[in-house]
Design an enzyme around this catalytic site. Sequence first.
Site, PDB file in Angstrom:
ATOM      1  N   SER A 132      46.533  31.100  15.338  1.00 32.47           N
ATOM      2  CA  SER A 132      45.426  31.248  15.728  1.00 32.47           C
ATOM      3  C   SER A 132      44.267  30.118  15.760  1.00 32.47           C
ATOM      4  O   SER A 132      44.626  29.231  16.394  1.00 32.47           O
ATOM      5  CB  SER A 132      44.936  32.745  15.525  1.00 32.47           C
ATOM      6  OG  SER A 132      43.702  33.400  16.111  1.00 32.47           O
TER       7      SER A 132
ATOM      8  N   HIS B  64      47.749  34.014  20.757  1.00 31.16           N
ATOM      9  CA  HIS B  64      47.491  35.739  21.437  1.00 31.16           C
ATOM     10  C   HIS B  64      47.810  35.775  22.556  1.00 31.16           C
ATOM     11  O   HIS B  64      47.064  36.654  23.444  1.00 31.16           O
ATOM     12  CB  HIS B  64      46.257  36.183  20.772  1.00 31.16           C
ATOM     13  CG  HIS B  64      46.061  35.866  19.273  1.00 31.16           C
ATOM     14  ND1 HIS B  64      46.905  36.130  18.186  1.00 31.16           N
ATOM     15  CD2 HIS B  64      44.858  35.471  18.735  1.00 31.16           C
ATOM     16  CE1 HIS B  64      46.561  35.824  17.031  1.00 31.16           C
ATOM     17  NE2 HIS B  64      45.238  35.506  17.424  1.00 31.16           N
TER      18      HIS B  64
END
Length: 232
Positions: free
Chosen positions: A124, A159
């Site tokens: 991330s 994501h």
Amino acid sequence: MKQIIAMGGGGFLMEPENPLLDRYILQQSEKERPKICYIGTASGDAQSMIDNFYSFFNEQNCEPSHLALFKPPVRDLESYVLDKDIIYVGGGNTKNLLALWREWGLDEILRKALDQGIVLAGISAGSICWFAEGVTDSYGDELEPLKALGFLKGSNCPHYDGEADRRPTYRKLVDEGILKPGIAADDGAAIHYIDGEMKRIVSSRPDAKGYFVSPGSEEELETYYLGNESKR
């Protein structure tokens, strides 16, 4: 050899029962028992994430440690970091991560680490940070573009399948030329770069993929499911 492994999601932080990506990262070091250091700046050095890191990596054939900028373990950060074999950066607020790294000079230390063959990995925020730019929720509820370290060219979006707004927002920003063309990764997918070039995409889930996104186009990239190795 300069290696960066950028994870869209997964690993011990998101899939504690699925070790495939984290073991893949360990395998990329040439050391039999690599020293792996977790940097949790993006989460404010959250103790729960540090504990989860040790919970997993204490059970692996490695020497785990962590670097917390809110409680620095040593005065000489450069010697501490450059003694490691793998740096693993956690998720959270990418903007805060970049600001603190620059204040401490950790951005330049990590560039030296890359040049010295230390594997850089992350999830991330720990993926976006290595690229020239990316799409982030660091500013609040909305997803926005962000300039990053530029160790890798182009842009990045983690994501990709895990948050509803990621895919349409990233594609819009690339279509409008606000972000450079780049790589998106689903949760459970990791993009492995060697010497600045994408060499392989691996995943911990059979349906997790990587994508090349350019204006008006999204190309699904060949992704190798690491679970296939355990079936042999």
